[in-house]
Design a protein around this motif. Structure first.
Motif, mmCIF file in Angstrom:
data_model
loop_
_atom_site.group_PDB
_atom_site.id
_atom_site.type_symbol
_atom_site.label_atom_id
_atom_site.label_comp_id
_atom_site.label_asym_id
_atom_site.label_seq_id
_atom_site.Cartn_x
_atom_site.Cartn_y
_atom_site.Cartn_z
ATOM 1 N N ARG A 144 0.472 -1.411 -0.184
ATOM 2 C CA ARG A 144 -0.172 0.086 0.018
ATOM 3 C C ARG A 144 0.382 1.052 -0.160
ATOM 4 N NH1 ARG A 144 -2.823 -3.173 3.857
ATOM 5 N NH2 ARG A 144 -2.075 -2.906 4.980
ATOM 6 N N ALA A 145 2.279 1.630 0.709
ATOM 7 C CA ALA A 145 2.264 2.192 1.255
ATOM 8 C C ALA A 145 3.474 2.678 -0.298
ATOM 9 C CB ALA A 145 3.836 2.153 2.021
ATOM 10 N N MET A 146 4.021 1.745 -1.558
ATOM 11 C CA MET A 146 4.508 1.559 -2.086
ATOM 12 C C MET A 146 4.369 1.775 -3.464
ATOM 13 S SD MET A 146 7.195 -1.446 -2.833
ATOM 14 C CE MET A 146 6.928 -0.941 -4.147
ATOM 15 N N ALA A 147 2.802 1.560 -3.634
ATOM 16 C CA ALA A 147 1.132 2.203 -4.487
ATOM 17 C C ALA A 147 1.213 3.426 -3.649
ATOM 18 C CB ALA A 147 -0.385 1.444 -3.954
ATOM 19 N N ALA A 148 0.906 4.191 -3.013
ATOM 20 C CA ALA A 148 0.485 5.439 -2.406
ATOM 21 C C ALA A 148 1.491 6.845 -3.259
ATOM 22 C CB ALA A 148 0.440 5.651 -1.170
ATOM 23 N N GLN A 149 3.284 5.735 -2.954
ATOM 24 C CA GLN A 149 4.237 6.821 -3.729
ATOM 25 C C GLN A 149 3.927 6.283 -5.295
ATOM 26 O OE1 GLN A 149 7.473 4.251 -2.491
ATOM 27 N NE2 GLN A 149 9.090 6.128 -3.316
ATOM 28 N N ALA A 150 3.715 5.799 -5.601
ATOM 29 C CA ALA A 150 3.326 5.538 -6.957
ATOM 30 C C ALA A 150 2.856 7.423 -7.672
ATOM 31 C CB ALA A 150 3.155 4.180 -7.874
ATOM 32 N N GLU A 151 1.566 6.678 -6.808
ATOM 33 C CA GLU A 151 0.460 7.625 -7.406
ATOM 34 C C GLU A 151 0.749 8.801 -7.751
ATOM 35 O OE1 GLU A 151 -4.023 8.117 -6.164
ATOM 36 O OE2 GLU A 151 -3.276 6.945 -4.972
ATOM 37 N N ALA A 152 1.745 9.424 -6.285
ATOM 38 C CA ALA A 152 1.698 10.543 -6.084
ATOM 39 C C ALA A 152 2.636 11.251 -7.034
ATOM 40 C CB ALA A 152 2.417 10.812 -4.362
ATOM 41 N N GLU A 153 3.687 9.549 -7.603
ATOM 42 C CA GLU A 153 4.862 10.144 -8.275
ATOM 43 C C GLU A 153 3.968 10.992 -9.967
ATOM 44 O OE1 GLU A 153 8.336 11.053 -10.629
ATOM 45 O OE2 GLU A 153 7.851 10.795 -8.651
ATOM 46 N N ARG A 154 3.130 9.856 -10.475
ATOM 47 C CA ARG A 154 2.088 10.258 -11.414
ATOM 48 C C ARG A 154 1.940 11.237 -11.355
ATOM 49 N NH1 ARG A 154 1.288 4.130 -10.627
ATOM 50 N NH2 ARG A 154 -0.946 5.579 -9.676
ATOM 51 N N GLU A 155 1.327 12.046 -10.524
ATOM 52 C CA GLU A 155 0.365 13.117 -9.965
ATOM 53 C C GLU A 155 1.335 14.016 -10.345
ATOM 54 O OE1 GLU A 155 -1.765 13.279 -6.541
ATOM 55 O OE2 GLU A 155 -3.134 11.805 -6.686
ATOM 56 N N ARG A 156 2.347 13.858 -9.480
ATOM 57 C CA ARG A 156 3.822 15.303 -9.172
ATOM 58 C C ARG A 156 4.252 15.993 -11.156
ATOM 59 N NH1 ARG A 156 8.932 15.116 -10.535
ATOM 60 N NH2 ARG A 156 8.892 13.075 -10.822
ATOM 61 N N ARG A 157 3.890 13.943 -12.065
ATOM 62 C CA ARG A 157 4.466 14.031 -13.528
ATOM 63 C C ARG A 157 3.248 14.412 -14.300
ATOM 64 N NH1 ARG A 157 6.614 8.421 -14.964
ATOM 65 N NH2 ARG A 157 6.698 9.257 -16.810
ATOM 66 N N ALA A 158 1.687 14.650 -13.538
ATOM 67 C CA ALA A 158 1.068 14.865 -14.517
ATOM 68 C C ALA A 158 0.764 16.788 -15.050
ATOM 69 C CB ALA A 158 0.099 14.416 -14.220
ATOM 70 N N LYS A 159 1.645 16.906 -13.354
ATOM 71 C CA LYS A 159 1.232 18.676 -12.960
ATOM 72 C C LYS A 159 2.159 18.624 -13.545
ATOM 73 C CE LYS A 159 -0.997 18.331 -8.902
ATOM 74 N NZ LYS A 159 -1.146 18.293 -6.814
ATOM 75 N N LEU A 160 3.440 18.733 -13.624
ATOM 76 C CA LEU A 160 4.618 18.783 -14.277
ATOM 77 C C LEU A 160 4.627 19.299 -16.119
ATOM 78 C CD1 LEU A 160 7.507 17.617 -12.076
ATOM 79 C CD2 LEU A 160 6.635 20.032 -12.948
ATOM 80 N N ILE A 161 4.402 18.007 -16.144
ATOM 81 C CA ILE A 161 3.334 18.579 -18.055
ATOM 82 C C ILE A 161 2.347 18.931 -18.094
ATOM 83 C CG2 ILE A 161 2.309 16.441 -19.694
ATOM 84 C CD1 ILE A 161 3.714 14.103 -18.397
ATOM 85 N N HIS A 162 1.235 19.588 -17.238
ATOM 86 C CA HIS A 162 0.313 19.879 -17.892
ATOM 87 C C HIS A 162 0.700 21.209 -17.888
ATOM 88 C CE1 HIS A 162 -3.483 22.133 -17.661
ATOM 89 N NE2 HIS A 162 -3.302 22.481 -16.334
ATOM 90 N N ALA A 163 1.966 21.885 -16.573
ATOM 91 C CA ALA A 163 2.602 23.206 -16.411
ATOM 92 C C ALA A 163 3.010 23.652 -17.356
ATOM 93 C CB ALA A 163 3.687 23.485 -14.890
ATOM 94 N N ASP A 164 3.731 22.460 -18.101
ATOM 95 C CA ASP A 164 4.716 23.106 -19.396
ATOM 96 C C ASP A 164 3.954 23.376 -20.513
ATOM 97 O OD1 ASP A 164 7.446 22.423 -20.804
ATOM 98 O OD2 ASP A 164 6.663 21.027 -21.547
ATOM 99 N N GLY A 165 2.708 22.529 -20.670
ATOM 100 C CA GLY A 165 1.726 22.714 -21.549
ATOM 101 C C GLY A 165 1.471 23.678 -21.862
ATOM 102 N N GLU A 166 1.085 24.427 -21.003
ATOM 103 C CA GLU A 166 0.334 25.901 -20.143
ATOM 104 C C GLU A 166 1.804 26.867 -20.169
ATOM 105 O OE1 GLU A 166 -2.284 27.111 -19.989
ATOM 106 O OE2 GLU A 166 -3.494 24.848 -19.666
#
Length: 267
Positions: free
Chosen positions: A168-190
């Motif tokens: 569960r801890a690794m799944a939460a870490q992976a989800e947080a990492e995906r959210e961080r990358r999604a935000k960076l990609i969105h900000a770069d697109g903007e």
């Protein structure tokens, strides 16, 4: 002649009991009066009755499963790991006279080596650097079995079982990492969109006719949607004179009103 018949039968029986057939993938280790005299084969081997004895050794690759081992990693995480070892006999004489049961001995050595190596590794290394760990295991086990005439060709860690809390801890870490990358990609697109819009605005401002073409293109895009509502963008240049005239009339009326308020009443 009849008296020699039992003797002939006895000789034939002795000859038959002295012959051994060794397959292509086998070797026969010969002992003469308890002393090893080497390995023979493949083919037909003749043994001196009552004096020589032979023990066959299989030279094919042996696939051995290492039972599941419970290991505590370097970062204090308890995991269950199993593996598979591939090995074969390269020296039949050593595999017979230097170890009682080379398969059992290799299995025990593999288990202890697996616990030792994984206990010195962190969980992230175990999950991401599996090839390096396999090579370390193969090298250590091969060094231990070399005196027995055994060659370990490959070791593979098959499965790593993690505790549910760690999963569960690794799944939460992976989800947080995906959210961080999604935000960076969105900000770069903007950022790229804003940069492109700025360049487009600079190009349009240098030539006023460009905005008119953009209006016509917008009309074409709206008409393609088969909508009952049509929005017609009116160019600002067409209504600018009317806006100026309205401004002049409003200023004139304002001045007349101020003059009427400032005139003294007539007696």
């Amino acid at each position: 002649m009849p008296g020699y018949f039992p003797l002939v039968i006895l000789i034939l029986l002795l000859i038959a009991s002295s012959l051994r057939i060794v397959q292509e993938y086998e070797r026969g280790v010969i002992f003469r009066l308890g002393r090893c005299v080497g390995a023979r084969g493949p083919g037909i081997i003749f043994l001196i009755p009552g004096i020589e004895r032979m023990q066959k050794v299989d030279l094919r690759v042996i696939t051995m499963d290492v039972p599941t081992q419970e290991v505590i990693t370097k970062d204090n995480v308890t995991v269950k790991v199993n593996a598979v070892v591939y090995f074969r006999v390269v020296n039949p004489v050593d595999s017979v006279i230097k170890v009682l049961d080379f398969v059992k001995a290799t299995s025990q050595l593999s288990q202890t080596t697996l616990r030792s190596v994984l206990g010195q590794s962190e969980l992230d290394e175990l999950l991401s650097k599996r090839d390096a760990i396999n090579q370390r295991l193969q090298h250590i086990i091969d060094e231990g079995t070399e005196p027995w005439g055994i060659k370990v060709s490959n070791v593979e860690v098959k499965d790593v079982e993690l505790p549910p809390t760690m999963q569960r801890a690794m799944a939460a870490q992976a989800e947080a990492e995906r959210e961080r990358r999604a935000k960076l990609i969105h900000a770069d697109g903007e950022f790229q969109a804003a940069k492109t819009l700025t360049e487009a605005a600079n190009i349009i401002s240098s030539n006023p006719a460009t905005i008119q073409l953009r209006y016509l293109q917008t009309l074409k895009e709206i008409a393609a949607n088969q909508s009952s509502t049509i929005i017609f963008p009116l160019p600002i240049d067409l209504i600018q004179p009317f806006v100026n005239m309205a401004g002049v009339f409003s200023n004139t009326n304002l001045r007349q009103g101020e003059e009427n308020r400032t005139e003294p009443p007539q007696s």
